[in-house]
Write an enzyme that holds these catalytic residues in place. Structure first.
Site, short mmCIF file in Angstrom:
data_model
loop_
_atom_site.label_atom_id
_atom_site.label_comp_id
_atom_site.label_asym_id
_atom_site.label_seq_id
_atom_site.Cartn_x
_atom_site.Cartn_y
_atom_site.Cartn_z
N GLY A 157 -8.36 -13.92 -0.11
CA GLY A 157 -8.73 -14.26 1.25
C GLY A 157 -8.43 -15.72 1.55
O GLY A 157 -9.23 -16.59 1.26
N ASN A 203 -6.96 0.91 -2.16
CA ASN A 203 -7.13 0.34 -0.84
C ASN A 203 -8.05 1.27 -0.06
O ASN A 203 -7.61 2.19 0.61
CB ASN A 203 -5.77 0.20 -0.16
CG ASN A 203 -5.87 -0.38 1.23
OD1 ASN A 203 -6.97 -0.64 1.73
ND2 ASN A 203 -4.74 -0.58 1.86
N ILE A 239 -11.53 -10.17 -0.94
CA ILE A 239 -11.77 -9.09 -0.01
C ILE A 239 -10.47 -8.67 0.68
O ILE A 239 -9.47 -9.39 0.61
CB ILE A 239 -12.76 -9.53 1.12
CG1 ILE A 239 -12.21 -10.77 1.81
CG2 ILE A 239 -14.15 -9.73 0.57
CD1 ILE A 239 -13.00 -11.26 3.03
N GLY A 283 0.81 -1.21 0.00
CA GLY A 283 0.00 0.00 0.00
C GLY A 283 0.85 1.27 0.00
O GLY A 283 1.73 1.42 0.83
N ASN A 295 -0.94 -0.56 -5.30
CA ASN A 295 -1.99 -0.44 -4.30
C ASN A 295 -1.93 0.97 -3.71
O ASN A 295 -0.89 1.39 -3.18
CB ASN A 295 -1.81 -1.50 -3.21
CG ASN A 295 -2.93 -1.48 -2.18
OD1 ASN A 295 -2.91 -0.66 -1.27
ND2 ASN A 295 -3.88 -2.37 -2.33
N GLY A 309 -1.90 -14.30 -0.70
CA GLY A 309 -1.28 -13.35 0.22
C GLY A 309 -0.57 -14.02 1.37
O GLY A 309 0.58 -14.45 1.26
N CYS A 328 -8.32 -0.39 4.36
CA CYS A 328 -7.31 -0.75 5.35
C CYS A 328 -7.86 -0.52 6.75
O CYS A 328 -8.18 0.60 7.13
CB CYS A 328 -6.03 0.06 5.17
SG CYS A 328 -4.78 -0.40 6.39
N GLY A 374 0.02 -0.77 9.53
CA GLY A 374 -0.21 0.67 9.48
C GLY A 374 0.35 1.34 8.24
O GLY A 374 0.79 2.50 8.29
N LEU A 375 0.34 0.60 7.13
CA LEU A 375 0.73 1.19 5.83
C LEU A 375 2.11 1.83 5.84
O LEU A 375 2.32 2.89 5.25
CB LEU A 375 -0.31 2.23 5.38
CG LEU A 375 -1.66 1.69 4.91
CD1 LEU A 375 -2.63 2.83 4.64
CD2 LEU A 375 -1.49 0.84 3.64
#
Lengths: 461, 277
Positions: free
Chosen positions: A390, A275, A338, A194, A247, A412, A278, A220-221
């Site tokens: 997911g 995104n 998702i 992200g 992203n 992921g 988040c 936290g990105l």
């Protein structure tokens, strides 16, 4: 005389993130200044870098090839012979190894016919392969399990990929990290970490906690900001041999637009994934919770770029299907279904949440049924492609999403446990197509949908 | 770094320190250095999901074997600790940075707390074999939490501290350190965060002092190996990030071995990363 670390040497740790290439280059620059010697060098191993350096040269994936059975991909004879693992190198040599043929980057990101003829480009010897005297490009391509199988999908409107398998944002860094271990060019696409307008330090510790068949995270990105990402990784992305989807995260509509503007023109980038979901930053999930806001940010980004725009849905929205519909109406080219599910773990000894932020996002096989269900519901409501995500760990999991109506999938969390997982999904899907006599993987998209209403699932034939 | 299926050669419980696994893993053993770690998959399913990081407690390049101390913590740790001879083990490594002994170092001081003994033992073995003078200070809660001294190279001098006084000096490793700082010309340490923070405070005092302090240079130049909850160990997930003088650092990539002076502490813990926004 005590040894002092040269100042410049220490400076290398300043960046929160750098490409491997960059590090190696700097390493070479400082090699002469560094008097330090690793003791291991005394028994024949190579000298390693000082404390803040990159620990190990990227290793040739020869052992990986062995693990993959007969599929020999990416064995670099030169570096293998020069590396410390002489004995293993000898074993690799016996396997008729040669370079893989990189897929033709020219076909990425362009809407093209899905007829088998477009695969011809994959069979053409690339410059890299033709320079390698030992290789027979055709033979290598045929030895890849997915070779000759039509796995192409339209992952987003106008974005055809050579196969449906992507990596999920936040689990694959900038693509360069796992490239040391696997042949990322065999994937359909990768999604980067992200990216926000400005650099973000991320959240307090702990940022990760294990749960039954899953993990909770609250990173936290953390990222170096759009400008730095574009500058540092553009060149690497161009050479990865796999399309990159950026992203994009933010706190305002303007944030999303700014990130996309900064990333435009970056080599390798073929699409954007918004995104809007988040759960780990304040306001980060706001846009994904509300159909109106999701539509607004989608519309604004669409106005900024001609590239496909994918919106990543959050399962935490009160009405995910309404958000999905709103995004489609606002011009979204695909939906990712998702993002993580909100969750929490409590440390019963300390009597407080394990994660530094309290709650975090749950991912992994634990959420797969939730993700499949939402994918199924959304597929009935929209006619744009859906990218299922997911808890996917293997091809069977991926097939659930495809049959629920997804046109592509993202792997992921599974990658953390098994770095080969994304590649195994590609191979497993190819095997499925072959064993079931399908003409292409597209045959099974939406196959599990009980009814096809007139609302439009025509892409899912 | 590579993925390799190792094979457990032998296992042995060393008192309360943990289970010591010797694993045949030629590819990783050849590449490994003291301070680096290997990420071990607890099983072949996804529950428990995350790999566990273990620092090398032994690196035998000739035999192609590595040695790990596994504490049976959590489901994953238990699974790994329960492996027996002949069992396969899915390994990813070697990962991270390693300790670097300077060319000029003749007197190497190693400080280990608890399972922090692992990389210190490797360093001790390698440095002793290279003819350097090595002193190892190792501490633990009790005698049962110490690495057996007779399994260190004979050339390595050792000092032990236990919190309950059951063996050696009663107290902590940092209580025994001052005496050896003037002897040493390089210091490497590994252990729990409170221990490393205590060494960090010694360094800060030395750095502030205007008078001549024995071992000042040694403290200023110290290298430490840290630990943090870890996810991927490949540098992508950013779960294991800590604060350094130069910004956020990933323990799995920029670490686990860092310059003591670069690491930021808060009390006995790593400094808080970032801010909640």
């Amino acid at each position: 005389m005590p040894w002092r670390r040269p100042r410049k040497h220490v400076e290398r740790a300043r960046d929160v993130d750098r490409s491997v290439e960059e590090m190696l280059q700097q390493k070479a620059e400082h090699a002469e200044e560094d008097e330090a010697v690793d003791l291991a060098a005394l028994d024949g191993a190579s000298v390693v870098e000082a404390a803040m350096g990159e620990p190990d040269q990227p290793q040739p994936p020869s052992e990986l090839a062995t693990k993959l059975g007969e599929a020999v991909a990416g064995v670099d004879l030169e570096s293998e012979a020069a590396g410390p693992a002489g004995a293993r190198g000898a074993r690799s040599l016996g396997r008729g190894s040669s370079r893989p043929v990189p897929a033709d980057a020219g076909t990425f990101g362009q809407a093209h016919s899905s007829t088998p003829s477009s695969r011809a480009s994959l069979l053409a010897p690339s410059p890299a392969a033709s320079q390698d005297e030992a290789s027979d490009p055709l033979e290598v391509v045929v030895s890849l399990p997915e070779a000759g199988i039509d796995l192409q999908v339209e992952a987003a409107r106008g974005l055809w990929l050579k196969n449906p398998v992507m990596t999920a944002s936040g689990t694959f860094g900038q693509g360069t990290e796992y490239a040391e271990l696997i042949d990322v060019s065999r994937l359909g696409a990768i999604v980067n970490k992200g990216t926000t307008v400005h650099a973000r330090p991320g959240n307090p510790q702990y940022r990760i906690a294990e749960t039954p068949s899953g993990i909770l995270n609250s990173i936290g990105l953390e990222n170096p900001g759009a400008e730095a990402v574009a500058k540092r990784y553009g060149r690497a992305w161009a050479e990865l041999g796999v399309p990159v989807i950026v992203n994009v995260a933010g706190y305002s509509v303007e944030d999303y637009v700014t990130v996309v503007r900064e990333m435009e023109g970056t080599p390798g980038v073929v699409a954007y994934e918004l995104n809007v979901s988040c759960p780990n930053v304040k306001g980060g999930m706001l846009f994904g919770m509300d159909p109106g806001l999701a539509a607004e940010v989608t519309r604004a980004v669409k106005a900024e770029t001609g590239k496909p725009v994918i919106v990543k849905l959050t399962p935490n929205a009160p009405d995910v299907v309404a958000v999905a519909r709103a995004c489609e109406e606002a011009g979204a080219d695909a939906l990712t279904s998702i993002n993580t599910v909100l969750g929490m773990r409590i440390d019963t000894k300390k009597r407080r949440p394990v994660l530094g932020t309290g709650s975090g996002g749950l991912s992994g096989p634990a959420i797969r049924p939730i993700a499949v269900h939402i994918t199924y519901q959304v597929a009935q409501a929209v006619s744009i492609p859906i990218i299922g995500a997911g808890g996917i760990t293997n091809a069977a999991d991926a097939l659930e999403f495809l049959m629920a109506g997804a046109s592509a999938v993202q792997v992921g969390t599974a990658t953390f446990a098994d770095p080969l997982a994304p590649i195994k999904v590609v191979e497993g899907l190819a095997a499925y197509v072959r064993e079931n006599g399908l003409s292409s993987i597209r045959d099974i998209i939406g196959a599990a949908q009980a009814k096809r209403d007139s609302a439009g699932t025509e892409y899912a034939q | 770094m590579i993925l390799e299926t190792g094979r457990v050669v032998s296992t042995e419980t060393v008192a309360d320190l943990g289970t010591v696994l010797v694993v045949s893993s030629p590819g990783i053993a050849t590449r490994a250095h003291a301070g680096q770690f290997v990420h071990v998959r607890p099983g072949d399913r996804f529950d428990p999901l995350l790999r566990r990081p273990y620092s090398f407690n032994g690196i035998d390049r000739k035999r192609g074997e590595i040695e790990l101390i596994v504490k049976p913590l959590g489901e994953g740790g238990e699974w790994i600790a329960e492996r027996r001879g002949g069992d396969p083990l899915d390994l990813l490594g070697p990962l991270g940075t390693s300790f670097v002994v300077h060319r000029a170092t003749t007197h190497l001081l190693l400080v280990a707390g608890g399972t922090g003994i692992a990389p210190m033992k490797v360093l001790a073995e390698q440095a002793a074999a290279a003819g350097r003078n090595v002193t190892l200070i190792m501490g633990g809660r009790s005698i049962h939490h110490l690495w057996p001294a007779h399994r260190l190279p004979p050339a390595v001098e050792y000092v032990t501290t236990t919190e309950d006084g059951s063996f050696g000096i009663r107290g902590r490793v940092t209580d025994a350190m001052p005496e050896y700082l003037s002897w040493a010309d390089q210091l490497c340490a590994c252990g729990p965060w409170p221990m490393l923070a205590a060494v960090g405070r010694m360094r800060d005092e030395a750095a502030r002092s205007t008078s001549v302090i024995a071992g000042r240079d040694v403290l200023l130049d110290a290298q430490i190996a840290v630990e943090q909850h870890m996810g991927c160990a490949m540098g992508v997930c950013r779960a294991c990030v800590i604060v350094t003088a130069h910004g956020n650092a990933r323990v799995c990539r920029e670490g686990p071995v860092l310059s003591l002076g670069d690491v930021r502490f808060e009390g006995g813990e790593p400094a808080t990363v970032g801010v909640i926004t």
